[in-house]
Design a protein around this motif. Structure first.
Motif, PDB file in Angstrom:
ATOM      1  N   VAL A 272       0.766  -1.150  -0.038  1.00  0.00           N
ATOM      2  CA  VAL A 272       0.145   0.026  -0.194  1.00  0.00           C
ATOM      3  C   VAL A 272       0.940   1.099  -0.032  1.00  0.00           C
ATOM      4  O   VAL A 272       1.936   1.296   0.685  1.00  0.00           O
ATOM      5  CB  VAL A 272      -0.722   0.174   1.287  1.00  0.00           C
ATOM      6  CG1 VAL A 272      -1.968   1.182   1.203  1.00  0.00           C
ATOM      7  CG2 VAL A 272      -1.560  -1.257   1.199  1.00  0.00           C
ATOM      8  N   SER A 355      -4.057   3.685  -1.545  1.00  0.00           N
ATOM      9  CA  SER A 355      -5.309   3.619  -0.971  1.00  0.00           C
ATOM     10  C   SER A 355      -5.726   5.253  -0.561  1.00  0.00           C
ATOM     11  O   SER A 355      -6.832   5.495  -0.325  1.00  0.00           O
ATOM     12  CB  SER A 355      -5.175   3.195   0.502  1.00  0.00           C
ATOM     13  OG  SER A 355      -4.153   3.915   1.466  1.00  0.00           O
ATOM     14  N   THR A 390      -6.810   2.301   5.154  1.00  0.00           N
ATOM     15  CA  THR A 390      -5.667   1.461   5.316  1.00  0.00           C
ATOM     16  C   THR A 390      -6.392   0.249   6.016  1.00  0.00           C
ATOM     17  O   THR A 390      -5.838  -0.796   5.751  1.00  0.00           O
ATOM     18  CB  THR A 390      -4.830   2.152   6.088  1.00  0.00           C
ATOM     19  OG1 THR A 390      -4.168   3.513   5.109  1.00  0.00           O
ATOM     20  CG2 THR A 390      -3.369   1.394   6.030  1.00  0.00           C
ATOM     21  N   ILE A 393      -7.874  -2.288   4.233  1.00  0.00           N
ATOM     22  CA  ILE A 393      -7.258  -3.233   3.288  1.00  0.00           C
ATOM     23  C   ILE A 393      -6.631  -4.092   4.275  1.00  0.00           C
ATOM     24  O   ILE A 393      -6.470  -5.579   4.030  1.00  0.00           O
ATOM     25  CB  ILE A 393      -6.083  -2.341   2.566  1.00  0.00           C
ATOM     26  CG1 ILE A 393      -6.877  -1.442   1.687  1.00  0.00           C
ATOM     27  CG2 ILE A 393      -5.163  -3.342   1.889  1.00  0.00           C
ATOM     28  CD1 ILE A 393      -5.949  -0.534   0.867  1.00  0.00           C
TER      29      ILE A 393
END
Length: 722
Positions: A272, A355, A390, A393
């Motif tokens: 990410v 993200s 975040t 995810i």
């Protein structure tokens, strides 16, 4: 001017370094290429002794060229018969090198704790176990001297420990990585992956690679039973090689999984990143490492389907900002959901996710095969503004053996607490025992939250906005400046606080470069309001050297590796010390010297300067400037301290003098915008221009009104004109 010639002279090295050695300082040219910013002579001597010790153990019989012998790996010769060793010595050089890479070094002697401590301290690497002391002390510890046992008994008797004693108890000294050759010989990574690393020219690891790679590859004493890797928090300077540090273990883990379970394929690692530019850069670097390994790395895009349909029948996709216009968005919304479900399932092993988007993203759905989660620039990803995206995810990765690593040049203690609580919460949601946690390890290189010491920092007081613009124009014309003024050659970045200010500054500087040098095509502006295609084209031209000066916001402040960048200009003061560290980290990459960071501040910025001045002072202390400092002691003492509330307000909104608030009235906003206007024109010149415009507009209105009056008629007969 030739762009290639401009970029080739974009870095300046120490005068003591001969010209013939300049090529050896490139990132792909061996030991001197790596940013060993904190290495000491003591550590170098110990590393050399360790390497010589290993080489002496290699048999050199029947070899006439003694110089070439250490390059070959004969550590496993005692396991083979003598004829096999002679056959290997008479083989072709290419075959010898291949066999040397494939052979292991199981019988290498591991360094003791004193040697490990000396090497880690020489590189200013601190590794800390963030578990509770009860969990650490419950682990079986190696035998120590009697004096240390006495100290332990005293600590057990004492009910509490001091802060220093707690820090010492948590400090650990893992096995360091002295050479990239050890990745194959000691840690048994994929032979193809090791060859790809060698093809990139990496030989001696940087500080962050020296400390993190052994931990993440499972060959460290930090690991619990079964030698599994721990969860990791890494704080290392900008440009120190963090991307390579998390890509190599992730790729190697996937290659091993393909060998053990060839029928099981899917997304095994998720990386990410906060911006699309950084995510694209990681993908490009990753594709160089995965060549020939069978591992595929993919950048997440809009409408991409990464998992199978869930129970409700809706495909799990990540909705990012569209690259097209509003009309295309309306057309996509008008389409039924079944059309989205028809998109093929993405076949990838490593997924790069951006993200941070303007709109809230949909969850990815469950990713059952993901064993590695990497959060690059974790302090931004864990910021309250983007934390929910975040964590969604993170929660999507439901594999019980998931390992997470967080990387950044700046990381606060709140990130550590949030990471620990998230790991426990995730295990509880999966129905696992949270008491049996893998260790959470923090690795810090150098001073925490500090800028790299090889950058020349300049803090310039410009008094007003007009003074900043005049100073910036002097940077564009260095020949017109005085002998003691700042000399900065293109290419360089210019950071502003807001998007409107970036656009206004670009308009003001557009024609400052002469036409014979390229004119307005040499200056560009990049911000988040541009489409992905426009941003990609601008970054491509900037990397190629066609664009020399790039005006931007903090969208380019993190992670980007711009190796030919000569400097950074903070036209608007950063919102925090962490933002300053990341902005100036775009130059001085990979240990290069000659990068310049210029920061302009006005009278409105004085309350916010001290945190940045402290970062500059700490960087100059690391560098050892021999008394020549840009930040004097009297300046640090005279600058005001900022309260915690003001720091939070500055981080969210920036300097008040340059922001437009919705709560203020129109007149107050116009007054503030006039004070923060980017222009060199004085107030008198602007008043004269406004009067001239007003006179022209009044004249046109009078003419229009006079024409209208002359054309009016009451409908009566006026007779014929003679």
């Amino acid at each position: 001017m030739d762009a290639f010639r401009l970029l080739t002279r974009s870095t300046k090295f120490k005068s003591a370094t001969p010209a013939t050695e300049s090529a050896a300082r490139l990132p792909s040219a061996g030991k001197a290429a790596n940013p060993q910013l904190f290495r000491t002579e003591e550590g170098e001597k110990l590393e050399l002794a360790q390497s010589n010790k290993k080489r002496k153990r290699a048999p050199v019989a029947n070899n006439e060229d003694g110089d070439d012998a250490p390059e070959l790996d004969f550590f496993n010769s005692n396991k083979r018969s003598a004829p096999a060793a002679t056959e290997k010595s008479t083989a072709k050089p290419d075959q010898q090198q291949a066999s040397a890479q494939d052979d292991g070094s199981d019988d290498e002697e591991a360094m003791d704790e004193v040697q490990r401590r000396t090497i880690l301290n020489s590189h200013k690497i601190k590794v800390t176990d963030l578990r509770d002391l009860d969990e650490i002390q419950s682990q079986p510890a190696p035998a120590k001297d009697s004096k240390k046992k006495k100290k332990k008994s005293k600590q057990e008797e004492a009910p509490t420990l001091s802060k220093k004693e707690m820090k010492r108890a948590r400090r650990i000294y893992p096995q360091p990585l002295l050479s990239f050759k050890e990745l194959r010989s000691k840690y048994k990574i994929s032979s193809r992956l090791a060859a790809n690393v060698a093809e990139q020219g990496f030989t001696v690891p940087t500080e962050v690679q020296l400390g993190t790679l052994p931990i993440m590859l499972g060959g460290s004493s930090i690991a619990t039973e079964n030698q599994a890797e721990p969860d990791l928090l890494v704080v290392a300077p900008t440009g120190s090689g963090k991307t390579l540090s998390f890509l190599i273990p992730a790729i190697n883990k996937i290659v091993r999984h393909h060998h053990t379970k060839p029928d099981e394929h899917g997304i095994s690692a998720v990386v990410v990143a906060p911006t699309k530019e950084l995510a694209s850069q990681i993908v490009n670097e990753g594709r160089k490492l995965v060549a020939g390994t069978g591992v595929k790395i993919t950048l997440m895009k809009k409408g991409m389907r990464v998992v199978e349909q869930d129970e409700e029948g809706d495909a799990n996709v990540l909705d990012e900002e569209s690259e097209g216009s509003d009309e295309s968005d309306q057309e996509e919304e008008s389409k039924p959901k079944k059309a989205e479900n028809k998109s093929p399932l993405t076949k990838s092993d490593i997924l790069l996710v951006n993200s941070l988007s303007a709109n809230q993203t949909k969850p990815l759905g469950k990713l059952p095969l993901v064993r590695s989660l990497v959060l690059d620039e974790a302090d931004v990803l864990m910021d309250p503004l983007f934390r929910d995206q975040t964590l969604d995810i993170w929660r999507s990765c439901v594999h019980p053996d998931l390992r997470v690593s967080l990387w950044s040049a700046t990381m606060g203690s709140n990130i550590e607490d949030l990471t620990r609580s998230t790991i426990k919460e995730r295990l509880e949601n999966l129905g696992q025992n949270s008491d049996k946690l893998y260790p959470l390890v923090r690795l810090v290189v150098g001073l925490k939250d500090s800028a790299v010491p090889n950058i020349d920092h300049r803090l310039v007081y410009a008094a007003t906005e007009q003074g900043k613009l005049l100073g910036l124009r002097q940077l564009l014309r260095p020949t017109a400046a005085a002998a003691n003024d700042i000399r900065l050659r293109p290419p360089f970045l210019i950071f502003t606080q807001t998007i409107p200010r970036a656009i206004a500054l670009h308009s003001e500087l557009k024609y400052d470069i002469p036409a014979e040098a390229g004119g307005s095509s040499r200056i560009a502006v990049l911000h988040s309001d541009l489409s992905d295609i426009q941003r990609s084209e601008i970054m491509r031209d900037f990397r190629k050297g066609e664009i020399w000066i790039l005006v931007t916001t903090d969208v380019l402040a993190r992670g980007l590796d711009l190796r030919g960048l000569n400097g950074v200009v903070n036209y608007d003061i950063p919102n925090s010390a962490a933002v300053y560290v990341h902005r100036v980290g775009r130059t001085g990459r990979a240990g290069r010297e000659g990068g310049i960071a210029v920061t302009y501040y006005t009278k409105e910025d004085i309350p916010y300067v001290k945190s940045i001045a402290n970062v500059i002072d700490a960087s100059e202390k690391l560098r050892g400037t021999d008394g020549k400092k840009s930040i004097q002691k009297w300046l640090l003492e005279s600058l005001p301290d900022l309260s915690k509330k003001d720091k939070q307000e500055l981080k969210k909104h920036g300097v008040k003098a340059r922001q437009v608030s919705k709560n203020l009235g129109k007149d107050e906003n116009e007054k503030g915008s006039r004070a923060a206007r980017i222009s060199t024109k004085s107030g008198y010149e602007r008043r004269m221009e406004n009067r001239k415009r007003g006179a022209i507009a009044a004249s046109r209105n009078r003419k229009a009104e006079g024409g209208a009056v002359g054309n009016e008629s009451d409908g009566s007969w006026d007779g014929l004109d003679d």
